[in-house]
Scaffold this motif. Structure first.
Motif, mmCIF file in Angstrom:
data_model
loop_
_atom_site.group_PDB
_atom_site.id
_atom_site.type_symbol
_atom_site.label_atom_id
_atom_site.label_comp_id
_atom_site.label_asym_id
_atom_site.label_seq_id
_atom_site.Cartn_x
_atom_site.Cartn_y
_atom_site.Cartn_z
ATOM 1 N N HIS A 24 -26.509 -19.510 -9.891
ATOM 2 C CA HIS A 24 -27.060 -19.476 -11.241
ATOM 3 C C HIS A 24 -27.075 -18.067 -11.834
ATOM 4 O O HIS A 24 -27.540 -17.871 -12.960
ATOM 5 N N GLY A 25 -26.608 -17.086 -11.055
ATOM 6 C CA GLY A 25 -26.509 -15.726 -11.561
ATOM 7 C C GLY A 25 -27.849 -15.046 -11.763
ATOM 8 O O GLY A 25 -28.026 -14.310 -12.733
ATOM 9 N N ARG A 26 -28.783 -15.274 -10.871
ATOM 10 C CA ARG A 26 -30.083 -14.623 -11.001
ATOM 11 C C ARG A 26 -30.636 -14.260 -9.632
ATOM 12 O O ARG A 26 -30.061 -14.615 -8.610
ATOM 13 N N SER A 27 -31.764 -13.581 -9.626
ATOM 14 C CA SER A 27 -32.361 -13.129 -8.371
ATOM 15 C C SER A 27 -33.025 -14.304 -7.654
ATOM 16 O O SER A 27 -33.314 -15.351 -8.252
ATOM 17 N N MET A 28 -33.268 -14.108 -6.355
ATOM 18 C CA MET A 28 -33.963 -15.145 -5.575
ATOM 19 C C MET A 28 -35.360 -15.382 -6.144
ATOM 20 O O MET A 28 -35.824 -16.516 -6.205
#
Length: 82
Positions: A24-28
């Motif tokens: 999703h192109g984001r941080s954990m």
């Protein structure tokens, strides 16, 4: 805003979260926040007790009428005096 630390997270679960976040192109952290937000967004009514939970689940099932057999007389108890 509040913060939270999650301890003893299974390595496999952490790996899946990392991969999902990357997809999703984001941080954990942002992915976990989104998962929590989505999971808690539903306002499902919570059953107050077991009987209510069973009743709610059985509403979708058609009723079945069972024949109740007539009662029979009680049999004589065994004689162990022999």
């Amino acid at each position: 805003m509040a913060s939270m630390t999650i301890r003893n997270l299974d390595d496999g679960l952490k790996q899946r979260l990392r991969l999902r976040a990357a997809t999703h192109g984001r941080s954990m952290e942002d992915e976990a926040r989104d998962i929590l937000r989505a999971a808690l967004a539903t306002n499902e009514p919570v059953a107050r007790n077991l009987a209510d939970a069973i009743g709610t689940r059985l509403l979708s099932i058609e009723s079945v009428e069972l024949d109740i057999p007539p009662r029979e007389p009680i049999r004589e108890p065994p004689d162990f005096t022999v």
